[in-house]
Design a protein around this motif. Sequence first.
Motif, PDB file in Angstrom:
ATOM      1  N   LYS A   2      -5.894   6.929  16.604  1.00  0.00           N
ATOM      2  CA  LYS A   2      -6.788   5.949  16.356  1.00  0.00           C
ATOM      3  C   LYS A   2      -8.253   6.565  17.011  1.00  0.00           C
ATOM      4  CE  LYS A   2      -8.180   1.334  17.666  1.00  0.00           C
ATOM      5  NZ  LYS A   2      -7.543   0.156  18.277  1.00  0.00           N
ATOM      6  N   ASN A   3      -8.151   7.355  18.347  1.00  0.00           N
ATOM      7  CA  ASN A   3      -9.412   7.629  18.762  1.00  0.00           C
ATOM      8  C   ASN A   3      -9.526   9.247  18.847  1.00  0.00           C
ATOM      9  OD1 ASN A   3     -10.212   5.281  20.006  1.00  0.00           O
ATOM     10  ND2 ASN A   3      -8.620   5.461  21.426  1.00  0.00           N
ATOM     11  N   LYS A   4     -10.478   9.571  18.346  1.00  0.00           N
ATOM     12  CA  LYS A   4     -10.739  10.987  17.945  1.00  0.00           C
ATOM     13  C   LYS A   4     -12.236  11.318  19.020  1.00  0.00           C
ATOM     14  CE  LYS A   4      -8.922  10.936  13.347  1.00  0.00           C
ATOM     15  NZ  LYS A   4      -7.712  11.304  13.739  1.00  0.00           N
ATOM     16  N   ASP A   7     -15.120   9.865  17.829  1.00  0.00           N
ATOM     17  CA  ASP A   7     -15.355   8.434  18.517  1.00  0.00           C
ATOM     18  C   ASP A   7     -15.849   8.540  19.880  1.00  0.00           C
ATOM     19  OD1 ASP A   7     -14.108   7.305  16.097  1.00  0.00           O
ATOM     20  OD2 ASP A   7     -12.312   7.576  17.229  1.00  0.00           O
ATOM     21  N   LEU A   8     -15.519   9.534  20.712  1.00  0.00           N
ATOM     22  CA  LEU A   8     -16.027   9.868  21.942  1.00  0.00           C
ATOM     23  C   LEU A   8     -17.572  10.207  21.847  1.00  0.00           C
ATOM     24  CD1 LEU A   8     -15.928  10.231  25.036  1.00  0.00           C
ATOM     25  CD2 LEU A   8     -15.217  12.502  24.788  1.00  0.00           C
ATOM     26  N   HIS A  11     -19.464   7.098  21.318  1.00  0.00           N
ATOM     27  CA  HIS A  11     -19.878   6.216  22.483  1.00  0.00           C
ATOM     28  C   HIS A  11     -20.613   6.557  23.398  1.00  0.00           C
ATOM     29  CE1 HIS A  11     -16.290   3.271  21.678  1.00  0.00           C
ATOM     30  NE2 HIS A  11     -15.537   4.414  21.316  1.00  0.00           N
ATOM     31  N   SER A  43     -14.759  10.773  29.885  1.00  0.00           N
ATOM     32  CA  SER A  43     -15.023  11.613  28.816  1.00  0.00           C
ATOM     33  C   SER A  43     -14.865  13.125  29.407  1.00  0.00           C
ATOM     34  CB  SER A  43     -16.681  11.479  28.342  1.00  0.00           C
ATOM     35  OG  SER A  43     -16.777  10.089  28.048  1.00  0.00           O
TER      36      SER A  43
END
Length: 78
Positions: A2-4, A7-8, A11, A43
């Motif tokens: 879901k998170n790649k 995406d970071l 954000h 992060s």
Amino acid sequence: MKNKLTDLNNHLFAQLERLSDEDLKPEEIAQEVSRTEAIVSVSEQIVRNADLQLKAVAILAQHERMRPHLTMIGTDRE
């Protein structure tokens, strides 16, 4: 997954935009700075983890014969 990392990245840029909001009151700025510090901390760990994964893939690519001995990473061949 879901998170790649993209995406970071999104954000991080969104937080940068919130910090750049010129209409923020001093207490809102302080809150965003606190949020930014938390985001940066998480992060950094995500980026370190991704770097470690890339290094592991590179090692496996160079030393395929070692794969059976690296049980902690798991394989599709098990």
